[in-house]
Design a protein around this motif. Structure first.
Motif, PDB file in Angstrom:
ATOM      1  N   ALA A 369      -0.543   0.116   8.291  1.00  9.48           N
ATOM      2  CA  ALA A 369      -1.737   1.192   8.089  1.00  9.48           C
ATOM      3  C   ALA A 369      -0.692   2.424   7.119  1.00  9.48           C
ATOM      4  N   TYR A 370       0.505   2.911   7.865  1.00  9.10           N
ATOM      5  CA  TYR A 370       1.130   3.712   6.916  1.00  9.10           C
ATOM      6  C   TYR A 370       1.238   2.946   5.249  1.00  9.10           C
ATOM      7  N   LEU A 371       1.245   2.271   5.360  1.00  7.98           N
ATOM      8  CA  LEU A 371       1.720   1.645   3.835  1.00  7.98           C
ATOM      9  C   LEU A 371       0.781   2.220   2.952  1.00  7.98           C
ATOM     10  N   ALA A 372      -0.384   2.077   3.231  1.00  7.14           N
ATOM     11  CA  ALA A 372      -2.003   1.633   3.345  1.00  7.14           C
ATOM     12  C   ALA A 372      -2.365   3.544   2.922  1.00  7.14           C
ATOM     13  N   ASN A 373      -1.420   4.164   3.981  1.00  9.16           N
ATOM     14  CA  ASN A 373      -2.050   5.983   3.613  1.00  9.16           C
ATOM     15  C   ASN A 373      -1.083   6.561   2.695  1.00  9.16           C
ATOM     16  N   ALA A 374       0.248   5.989   2.596  1.00 12.25           N
ATOM     17  CA  ALA A 374       1.517   6.288   1.776  1.00 12.25           C
ATOM     18  C   ALA A 374       0.427   6.541  -0.015  1.00 12.25           C
ATOM     19  N   GLU A 375      -0.332   5.059  -0.385  1.00 10.42           N
ATOM     20  CA  GLU A 375      -0.916   4.889  -1.173  1.00 10.42           C
ATOM     21  C   GLU A 375      -1.506   5.616  -1.849  1.00 10.42           C
ATOM     22  N   GLN A 376      -2.886   5.868  -0.917  1.00 13.43           N
ATOM     23  CA  GLN A 376      -4.160   6.722  -0.705  1.00 13.43           C
ATOM     24  C   GLN A 376      -3.515   7.860  -1.244  1.00 13.43           C
ATOM     25  N   ALA A 391       1.813  11.836   1.694  1.00 12.73           N
ATOM     26  CA  ALA A 391       2.865  10.303   1.387  1.00 12.73           C
ATOM     27  C   ALA A 391       3.881  10.756   1.910  1.00 12.73           C
ATOM     28  N   TRP A 392       4.815  11.590   2.496  1.00 12.39           N
ATOM     29  CA  TRP A 392       5.935  11.694   2.743  1.00 12.39           C
ATOM     30  C   TRP A 392       6.119  11.683   4.499  1.00 12.39           C
ATOM     31  N   ASP A 393       5.418  12.301   4.975  1.00 16.51           N
ATOM     32  CA  ASP A 393       5.288  11.686   6.489  1.00 16.51           C
ATOM     33  C   ASP A 393       4.488  10.315   6.767  1.00 16.51           C
ATOM     34  N   SER A 394       4.352   9.580   5.730  1.00 14.73           N
ATOM     35  CA  SER A 394       3.185   8.172   6.621  1.00 14.73           C
ATOM     36  C   SER A 394       4.509   7.022   5.787  1.00 14.73           C
ATOM     37  N   LEU A 395       5.436   7.823   4.558  1.00 14.58           N
ATOM     38  CA  LEU A 395       6.555   6.257   3.738  1.00 14.58           C
ATOM     39  C   LEU A 395       7.404   6.550   5.654  1.00 14.58           C
ATOM     40  N   ASP A 396       7.657   8.010   6.230  1.00 19.10           N
ATOM     41  CA  ASP A 396       8.444   8.436   7.085  1.00 19.10           C
ATOM     42  C   ASP A 396       8.186   7.736   8.334  1.00 19.10           C
ATOM     43  N   ALA A 397       7.150   7.519   9.126  1.00 23.00           N
ATOM     44  CA  ALA A 397       6.358   6.667   9.194  1.00 23.00           C
ATOM     45  C   ALA A 397       6.641   5.126   9.395  1.00 23.00           C
ATOM     46  N   ALA A 398       6.551   4.561   7.851  1.00 24.39           N
ATOM     47  CA  ALA A 398       6.780   3.154   7.961  1.00 24.39           C
ATOM     48  C   ALA A 398       8.556   2.860   7.650  1.00 24.39           C
ATOM     49  N   TRP A 399       9.423   3.443   7.465  1.00 24.02           N
ATOM     50  CA  TRP A 399      10.432   3.775   7.761  1.00 24.02           C
ATOM     51  C   TRP A 399      10.824   2.895   8.620  1.00 24.02           C
ATOM     52  N   ARG A 400      10.771   3.661   9.860  1.00 25.14           N
ATOM     53  CA  ARG A 400      10.315   3.463  11.251  1.00 25.14           C
ATOM     54  C   ARG A 400      10.430   2.392  11.865  1.00 25.14           C
ATOM     55  N   VAL A 401       9.029   1.960  10.799  1.00 21.75           N
ATOM     56  CA  VAL A 401       8.285   0.805  11.727  1.00 21.75           C
ATOM     57  C   VAL A 401       9.900  -0.468  10.890  1.00 21.75           C
ATOM     58  N   ASP A 402       9.575  -0.394   9.495  1.00 17.05           N
ATOM     59  CA  ASP A 402      10.457  -1.847   9.099  1.00 17.05           C
ATOM     60  C   ASP A 402      11.158  -1.357   7.644  1.00 17.05           C
ATOM     61  N   ALA A 403      12.175  -0.802   7.617  1.00 15.13           N
ATOM     62  CA  ALA A 403      12.715  -0.059   6.102  1.00 15.13           C
ATOM     63  C   ALA A 403      13.011  -1.483   5.780  1.00 15.13           C
ATOM     64  N   THR A 404      13.005  -2.354   5.911  1.00  9.99           N
ATOM     65  CA  THR A 404      13.302  -3.130   4.687  1.00  9.99           C
ATOM     66  C   THR A 404      12.329  -4.320   3.936  1.00  9.99           C
ATOM     67  N   PRO A 406       9.671  -4.938   2.107  1.00  4.71           N
ATOM     68  CA  PRO A 406       9.128  -5.371   0.651  1.00  4.71           C
ATOM     69  C   PRO A 406       8.533  -4.089  -0.020  1.00  4.71           C
ATOM     70  N   GLN A 407       6.765  -3.376   0.580  1.00  6.39           N
ATOM     71  CA  GLN A 407       6.212  -2.634   0.515  1.00  6.39           C
ATOM     72  C   GLN A 407       6.696  -1.437   0.387  1.00  6.39           C
ATOM     73  N   THR A 408       7.630  -1.387   1.613  1.00  4.46           N
ATOM     74  CA  THR A 408       8.788   0.024   2.079  1.00  4.46           C
ATOM     75  C   THR A 408       9.253  -0.076   0.742  1.00  4.46           C
ATOM     76  N   GLN A 409      10.219  -0.849   0.286  1.00  4.93           N
ATOM     77  CA  GLN A 409      11.363  -0.171  -0.657  1.00  4.93           C
ATOM     78  C   GLN A 409      10.242   0.245  -1.579  1.00  4.93           C
ATOM     79  N   MET A 410       9.387  -0.506  -2.313  1.00  2.00           N
ATOM     80  CA  MET A 410       8.709  -0.051  -3.460  1.00  2.00           C
ATOM     81  C   MET A 410       7.974   1.189  -2.933  1.00  2.00           C
ATOM     82  N   LEU A 411       7.093   1.546  -2.086  1.00  2.00           N
ATOM     83  CA  LEU A 411       6.356   2.974  -1.998  1.00  2.00           C
ATOM     84  C   LEU A 411       7.636   4.299  -2.093  1.00  2.00           C
TER      85      LEU A 411
END
Length: 659
Positions: A369-376, A391-404, A406-411
């Motif tokens: 959900a965080y990745l999809a939100n950030a993309e949009q 997008a910044w807040d959504s990426l921050d949440a994605a980092w806290r779930v799994d920074a490693t 692949p989509q987090t790194q790409m984002l």
């Protein structure tokens, strides 16, 4: 299968046991298909019934499989034995481990091993992995005597199930354990920095910096005791050790790369003193005590630790700082919520699964959900606002779930690029606050992903270019107050002193009088030519001296033919030829620089002045801006709407000297 039976694994012939652990046994085996010796790590049957131990074993395999590095022991294969026990195969390293070697006083060898381990840790840290058990036994040597970091059994990955990484439980070897890990607090990569500092001390002196007879006493020494002093022959290492073993994480090296740079500087300063030296052998009083040296935390130690914490906790914890990585000063001052640590809270973990909640349709890690939100949000241009919908807040949440992920790194890379674009665009438009916030966020994001600074250096260069263009416009308008405010408001950019001085010189050379109407008037409003106006051509040699002093970048000027290289002012003509391939901004900057240098007023000529002087092998000469923003320009007194931001091979510079 009994504990004395050897496992049956297709394709492997078990030779002997080479090591035991709390949840696995390591065997030396021969891989039949390749005829090579390998190490097989097989989970114990009794550990298989323990959900946490099994998950840790699988976590170790996944972690190591992602870390392909010359100084990290890798994995050949993952599978199950005939009895269903998980296993993985690794290279067999026959040269033993670091605890079996005596490097006391051999500074060159110590430094070589430290460099290898720091390179390995930096690689792991960038990918979100904290080892948490760096010690001498986990530094192995291959047949070429290359040191290798092993045993990621309790490694911490961003997004791990908290039950596997034991937050609130001190795991690891107490002889190398940082204070925050001994207290059972959350740790980051600076925990590994501390352990490397202990390892450095041990290699240099042949003993540990702290010694005790049991695991609890050892942990308390790391928390309470001052950092010991090295022998006089090693005193040049003391600052390096002190920073590595600081009680507070914020006082240590911020990254393995920073520690590696400090090691290089240490060797450079030590010079001849960096060779082998005589270091006294450990005495009975300070010799390592094997049970405590290698022990991890046992369950009984937790109760004792709780009691001990009551005795010394108030003193040890007084004034303690947060264990999270500090935000940059620029980000801390930014007004957006995420810059003050007010981004989306860490997703709530399910107590049964340890996974974070996500919107319906999210993947198993709770990150979808965080990745999809950030993309949009990126597509809609919501990079930093509105609050909790960007997008910044959504990426921050994605980092806290799994920074490693692949989509987090790409984002992360995409958000960094978007911040860079925002900073450049804002600076060009004169919105200095927005530019500063974008730059600060980009720095924070690069630090979070473990960048080496090269991306920030490139971004700083881009922003410097935008700053130069903005200043060119203000110089063309003779807006001295605006130019001074621009330079004062962009000190956060941190330009090098020569570049900053050159920009200041341009402002100092501006005339105090307001610009005449000709600087922004259209061709129809051009002034009548002055009789005998002193119009002079700028040669390539003249322009080269300007560039040497100001470090001005070359303007875009197309290519030399269809497949030729990029064309710029340096490749056209010779030193005495008229300079070409320069932009309108370049011409204005040159005029301001020459005025400052010669203490005389130089300006671009009017259309009428050029018509009276139009005799040159170069068909065009930069003259007036065709609009107020100087986005278009005119040449040779004719209405040629040329792009102001690029150069042309037939357009050069002529200036009028006044007075």
């Amino acid at each position: 299968m009994s504990s004395i039976e050897q496992p049956q694994i297709d394709g492997y012939r078990i030779l002997r046991v080479v090591g035991h652990g709390g949840m696995s046994t390591v065997y030396l085996a021969e891989q039949a298909s390749l005829g090579r010796k390998v190490a097989l790590k097989v989970m114990l049957p009794e550990a298989l019934a323990d959900e946490v131990s099994r998950a840790r074993f699988e976590n170790e395999a996944r972690t190591i499989a992602r870390l392909q590095h010359p100084h990290i022991v890798g994995i050949h294969e993952v599978g199950r034995t005939a009895d269903g026990l998980p296993f993985y195969s690794m290279p067999y390293l026959p040269r033993g481990h670091l605890a079996q070697r005596n490097l006391r006083g051999d500074q060159q060898k110590v430094a070589a091993i430290l460099r290898a381990m720091l390179a390995a840790l930096d690689f792991a840290h960038v990918r979100g992995v904290v080892h948490r058990d760096v010690k001498a036994e986990n530094v192995l040597f291959d047949e070429n005597e290359r040191p290798m970091l092993a045993d990621f059994g309790i490694a911490l990955r961003r997004g791990n199930n908290p039950r596997l990484t034991s937050t609130g439980l001190a795991v690891g070897s107490t002889a190398y354990m940082p204070p925050e890990q001994a207290r059972g607090r959350e740790v980051d990569r600076r925990a590994d920095i501390y352990s490397i500092g202990v390892l450095a001390w041990e290699m240099l002196t042949g003993r540990l910096p702290f010694n005790a007879g049991d695991a609890l006493s050892m942990a308390l020494k790391h928390v309470q005791d001052p950092i010991p002093r090295l022998p006089p022959v090693l005193r040049h290492w003391q600052g390096f050790i002190d920073k590595s073993l600081s009680k507070q994480p914020a006082d240590r090296y911020a990254s393995a790369q920073e520690m590696l740079d400090a090691l290089d500087e240490l060797e450079r300063r030590a010079g001849r003193n960096f060779g082998p030296v005589e270091v006294p052998a450990p005495t009975d009083d300070d010799a390592p005590v094997q049970p405590a040296r290698r022990a991890g935390w046992k369950p009984w130690a937790l109760a004792l630790a709780a009691v001990a914490a009551l005795a010394f906790g108030a003193h040890a914890l007084r004034g303690s700082r947060t264990d999270t990585l500090p935000a940059s000063e620029d980000v801390a001052r930014a007004q957006a919520p995420a810059a003050r640590g007010e981004a989306l809270p860490a997703p709530a973990a399910d107590p049964q699964t340890g996974l974070s909640e996500a919107a319906p349709g999210a993947d198993a890690s709770g990150i979808g959900a965080y990745l999809a939100n950030a993309e949009q949000q990126l597509r809609e241009g919501h990079l930093l606002a509105p609050a909790n919908g960007n997008a910044w807040d959504s990426l921050d949440a994605a980092w806290r779930v799994d920074a490693t992920h692949p989509q987090t790194q790409m984002l992360t890379a995409r958000v960094f690029d978007a911040l860079a674009d925002l900073g450049e665009r804002s600076l060009g438009d004169g919105d200095l606050d927005a530019a500063r916030t974008a730059f600060a966020r980009a720095r924070e994001l690069d630090a979070r992903r473990g960048g080496d600074g090269s991306a920030i250096a490139l971004l700083r260069k881009r922003l410097d270019g935008a700053l130069g263009k903005r200043l060119d416009m203000l110089v063309a308008r003779q807006d001295r107050a605006g130019a001074e405010a621009l330079l004062a408001g962009t000190r956060w950019l941190g330009l090098e002193a020569p570049r900053s001085a050159a920009l200041q010189a341009r402002v100092a050379g501006m005339a105090k009088a307001k610009a005449t109407a000709t600087t922004s008037a259209p061709a129809s409003a051009a002034p009548v030519a002055k009789a005998g106006a002193d119009v002079r051509t700028v040669s390539r040699g003249d322009y080269a001296r300007f560039v040497a002093e100001t470090s001005r970048a070359s303007a875009e000027c197309g290519r030399n033919g269809l497949f030729g290289g990029k064309r710029d002012w340096k490749t056209a003509g010779n030193e005495g030829s008229p300079v070409v391939c320069v932009s309108a901004a370049d011409a204005q900057a040159y005029a301001a620089w020459l005025s400052s240098r010669d203490k005389r007023r130089y300006r671009l000529p009017s259309a009428g002045e050029l018509r009276a002087q139009a005799t040159s092998p170069v068909s065009g000469w930069l003259t007036l801006c065709a609009d107020a923003g100087c986005r278009k320009r005119m040449a040779s007194g004719k209405a040629r709407a040329l792009e102001a931001g690029r150069g042309y091979a037939d357009v050069g510079i002529r200036l009028v000297r006044e007075g």
